[in-house]
Design an enzyme around this catalytic site. Structure first.
Site, PDB file in Angstrom:
ATOM      1  N   CYS A  75       0.784  -1.251   0.270  1.00  0.00           N
ATOM      2  CA  CYS A  75       0.182   0.043   0.311  1.00  0.00           C
ATOM      3  C   CYS A  75       1.226   0.992  -0.053  1.00  0.00           C
ATOM      4  CB  CYS A  75      -1.267  -0.102   0.934  1.00  0.00           C
ATOM      5  SG  CYS A  75      -1.742   1.789   1.426  1.00  0.00           S
ATOM      6  N   HIS A 161      -2.528  -4.770 -10.342  1.00  0.00           N
ATOM      7  CA  HIS A 161      -3.213  -4.006 -10.661  1.00  0.00           C
ATOM      8  C   HIS A 161      -3.854  -3.845 -12.158  1.00  0.00           C
ATOM      9  CE1 HIS A 161      -2.754  -0.474  -7.031  1.00  0.00           C
ATOM     10  NE2 HIS A 161      -1.532  -1.281  -7.303  1.00  0.00           N
ATOM     11  N   GLU A 210      -9.582  -0.594  -5.620  1.00  0.00           N
ATOM     12  CA  GLU A 210      -9.366  -0.963  -4.694  1.00  0.00           C
ATOM     13  C   GLU A 210      -9.900  -2.108  -4.446  1.00  0.00           C
ATOM     14  OE1 GLU A 210      -6.686   0.364  -2.258  1.00  0.00           O
ATOM     15  OE2 GLU A 210      -6.569   2.399  -2.306  1.00  0.00           O
ATOM     16  N   CYS A 219      -4.645   6.514  -4.553  1.00  0.00           N
ATOM     17  CA  CYS A 219      -3.901   5.165  -4.242  1.00  0.00           C
ATOM     18  C   CYS A 219      -2.912   4.882  -4.775  1.00  0.00           C
ATOM     19  CB  CYS A 219      -4.442   3.452  -5.468  1.00  0.00           C
ATOM     20  SG  CYS A 219      -4.319   2.327  -4.974  1.00  0.00           S
ATOM     21  N   GLY A 222      -1.335   2.462  -7.143  1.00  0.00           N
ATOM     22  CA  GLY A 222      -2.396   2.314  -8.491  1.00  0.00           C
ATOM     23  C   GLY A 222      -1.764   3.911  -8.911  1.00  0.00           C
TER      24      GLY A 222
END
Length: 277
Positions: A75, A161, A210, A219, A222
């Site tokens: 994260c 992703h 997510e 994100c 991301g």
């Protein structure tokens, strides 16, 4: 059990942060879901746990749990909050630390202006590393969603992703296509679905559905994956400002074989205690 926690956020992507460096915390999926619940618990997108390292030459171990109770690999916004947390709590006096995660080492650095830069490591593009079920290593690949066909770039930033380019991120079907992409059979570990609008070669707008959390205001991984995808598609040039609904991140990447650097804010909201069953 009374549990002390810190509420933090990175561009509105919010976290409950727990210090487990001195004693382990018994976190069941049910307890994670309770803490993440915005009506009955504290409320967060992810729960972050700070632990002592398990290997030499590393400062801390970092664990991440999504709001649905599942543990995940990485994260990015949380990594920025992590270094702010351990520094502000006096767990270290270093401004540059090495942290082990489920997907490998990251190196967050607290900048003099209060921003945080994180060396997120090299992106992984091989389909097996994402993981993504494909017999091709093409940068752009089709993904069928019932009657809809989208073109995605699969990237792992320690977590998976699927990034697609859209004309207008505000009108993008994030809440309808996002869940279908997240649970698509070609992503055996599920996937984060990114919707990227290219403003110019140094500026994108981004929304992310997510895995295990739904759409978040920002994100970090991301943003990194989107910039990697855009550069591989020759749409972007580093550095790139990534505009999310919660604010902006700066992402820099020198290309394959080099790490992605992410810079942005990390904010402490409050500290409190909560009682758990």
């Amino acid at each position: 059990m009374r549990l002390r926690f810190t509420k933090m956020h990175g561009l509105g992507n919010d976290f409950v942060v727990l210090d487990a460096t001195r004693a382990p915390i018994d976190l069941t999926p049910e307890r994670v879901r309770f803490l993440a619940d915005r009506h009955f618990g504290v409320g967060c997108d992810q729960l972050l746990v700070v632990e002592a390292p398990t290997q030499p030459g590393v400062d801390f171990r970092y664990r991440i749990f999504n709001a649905d109770g599942g543990e995940v690999e990485q994260c990015g916004n949380g990594a920025r909050c992590f270094v702010r947390f351990v520094h502000d709590r006096g767990l270290t006096d270093k401004t540059h630390i090495r942290v082990e995660t489920q997907s490998g080492l990251i190196e967050p650095r607290l900048e003099a202006d209060g921003q945080v830069t994180v060396d997120m490591g090299e992106p992984r593009l091989d389909p097996d590393d994402v993981p993504f079920d494909s017999d091709s290593d093409a940068v752009v690949q089709p993904l069928s969603l019932g009657d809809v066909r989208v073109l995605i770039t699969a990237v792992s930033m320690g977590n998976p992703h699927a990034v697609q380019v859209v004309a207008d991120v505000d009108a993008a079907p994030v809440t309808t296509l996002g869940p279908s992409i997240e649970t698509h059979a070609r992503f055996p570990a599920r996937v984060n679905a990114g919707f990227m609008q290219v403003v110019d070669e140094h500026h994108i707008r981004l929304r992310v559905w997510e895995r295990g959390a739904g759409e978040t205001l920002a994100c970090g991984t991301g943003a990194c994956a989107a910039v990697v995808a855009g550069m591989l598609r020759e749409l972007l040039v580093s550095p790139v400002q990534v505009e999310t609904r919660g604010g902006a991140l700066s992402i820099a990447w020198d290309g394959p074989g080099t790490p992605v650097l992410m810079t942005g804010p990390a904010v402490t909201v409050f500290e409190a205690e909560i009682e758990l069953d």
